[in-house]
Design an enzyme around this catalytic site. Structure first.
Site, PDB file in Angstrom:
ATOM      1  N   ALA A  47       3.153  -0.554   4.774  1.00 58.20           N
ATOM      2  CA  ALA A  47       2.615  -0.435   6.041  1.00 58.20           C
ATOM      3  C   ALA A  47       2.309  -1.910   6.723  1.00 58.20           C
ATOM      4  O   ALA A  47       2.360  -2.243   7.898  1.00 58.20           O
ATOM      5  CB  ALA A  47       1.666   0.347   6.438  1.00 58.20           C
ATOM      6  N   HIS A  99      12.929  -2.361   1.839  1.00 54.14           N
ATOM      7  CA  HIS A  99      12.299  -1.181   2.129  1.00 54.14           C
ATOM      8  C   HIS A  99      13.288  -0.229   1.609  1.00 54.14           C
ATOM      9  O   HIS A  99      14.404  -0.044   1.928  1.00 54.14           O
ATOM     10  CB  HIS A  99      11.934  -0.866   3.677  1.00 54.14           C
ATOM     11  N   GLU A 136      12.838  -9.363   1.828  1.00 55.81           N
ATOM     12  CA  GLU A 136      11.826  -8.104   2.181  1.00 55.81           C
ATOM     13  C   GLU A 136      12.717  -6.946   2.167  1.00 55.81           C
ATOM     14  O   GLU A 136      13.973  -6.755   2.353  1.00 55.81           O
ATOM     15  CB  GLU A 136      11.755  -8.324   3.864  1.00 55.81           C
ATOM     16  N   PRO A 189       0.641  -1.142  -0.163  1.00 60.97           N
ATOM     17  CA  PRO A 189      -0.089   0.072   0.101  1.00 60.97           C
ATOM     18  C   PRO A 189       0.839   1.311   0.041  1.00 60.97           C
ATOM     19  O   PRO A 189       1.849   1.188   0.574  1.00 60.97           O
ATOM     20  CB  PRO A 189      -0.690  -0.052   1.290  1.00 60.97           C
ATOM     21  N   ASN A 190       0.389   2.195  -0.803  1.00 61.30           N
ATOM     22  CA  ASN A 190       0.790   3.626  -0.861  1.00 61.30           C
ATOM     23  C   ASN A 190       2.188   3.700  -1.492  1.00 61.30           C
ATOM     24  O   ASN A 190       2.753   4.695  -1.903  1.00 61.30           O
ATOM     25  CB  ASN A 190       0.982   4.125   0.602  1.00 61.30           C
ATOM     26  N   TYR A 198      11.224   8.724   0.316  1.00 65.99           N
ATOM     27  CA  TYR A 198      11.110   7.767  -0.716  1.00 65.99           C
ATOM     28  C   TYR A 198      11.766   8.170  -2.104  1.00 65.99           C
ATOM     29  O   TYR A 198      11.782   7.523  -3.066  1.00 65.99           O
ATOM     30  CB  TYR A 198       9.817   7.283  -0.958  1.00 65.99           C
ATOM     31  N   ARG A 245       4.753  11.128  -2.688  1.00 68.35           N
ATOM     32  CA  ARG A 245       4.792  11.605  -1.297  1.00 68.35           C
ATOM     33  C   ARG A 245       5.851  11.409  -0.609  1.00 68.35           C
ATOM     34  O   ARG A 245       6.597  10.580  -0.950  1.00 68.35           O
ATOM     35  CB  ARG A 245       3.394  10.540  -0.802  1.00 68.35           C
ATOM     36  N   ASN A 264       8.164  -5.470  -0.645  1.00 68.06           N
ATOM     37  CA  ASN A 264       8.197  -4.473   0.092  1.00 68.06           C
ATOM     38  C   ASN A 264       6.565  -4.171   0.451  1.00 68.06           C
ATOM     39  O   ASN A 264       5.883  -3.718  -0.422  1.00 68.06           O
ATOM     40  CB  ASN A 264       8.585  -3.068  -0.602  1.00 68.06           C
ATOM     41  N   ARG A 273      13.101   5.195  11.846  1.00 66.16           N
ATOM     42  CA  ARG A 273      12.047   5.923  11.574  1.00 66.16           C
ATOM     43  C   ARG A 273      11.061   5.884  13.077  1.00 66.16           C
ATOM     44  O   ARG A 273      11.652   5.617  14.230  1.00 66.16           O
ATOM     45  CB  ARG A 273      11.146   5.491  10.318  1.00 66.16           C
TER      46      ARG A 273
END
Length: 145
Positions: free
Chosen positions: A77, A102, A100, A10-11, A23, A18, A74, A109
């Site tokens: 969230a 990111h 995995e 998501p996103n 990112y 954003r 990835n 963070r």
């Protein structure tokens, strides 16, 4: 030729729009095009899937065992709380490896981002290298395969 699936949660379709300071300014489409070329140069073919919907991601994970040799994921969230995605990876990781990734360093963070529920069912977690996290994930899969 090895077939690799890159799953984005998501996103991540908003990459380049954003939080550019986190990112980057490249769109997910541009990153995927670069990854496609990167994988091809290493003798692999990269395929891409992105969804904002947990069930669609689970379906893609389950289907991956029939179509691909490895997966870079990835989960966005969902990384931090989706036991359903974790269980889907665990159900098929005996058939193919998952890495995995990111773009940001999730450990530097917000506190809620520091926990990943999918790390223990993946070969490794790679984070904090921007789009290069994906490239490192591809490289790792190709070493394993």
């Amino acid at each position: 030729m090895k077939k690799l699936l890159v799953i984005n949660g998501p996103n991540l379709n908003m990459t380049g729009i954003r939080k550019k300071d986190v990112y980057g300014s490249e769109t997910l489409k541009a990153i995927n095009e670069e990854l496609k070329i990167y994988a091809k140069a290493r003798g692999a073919k990269a395929y891409f899937f992105q969804s904002n919907h947990e069930g669609d991601i689970i379906d893609a994970i389950q289907q991956s065992r029939e179509e691909y040799d490895g997966v870079v994921i990835n989960a966005g969230a969902y990384t931090h709380y989706s036991y359903a995605i974790r269980d889907a990876i665990e159900a098929v990781n005996g058939f193919l490896p998952f890495v995995e990734v990111h773009m940001s360093d999730i450990h530097a963070r917000e506190d809620f981002r520091k926990q990943s529920v999918i790390t223990d069912v993946c070969v490794r977690q790679i984070c904090g290298y921007g789009k290069d996290s994906y490239k490192m994930g591809i490289d790792l899969l190709l070493e394993i395969l």
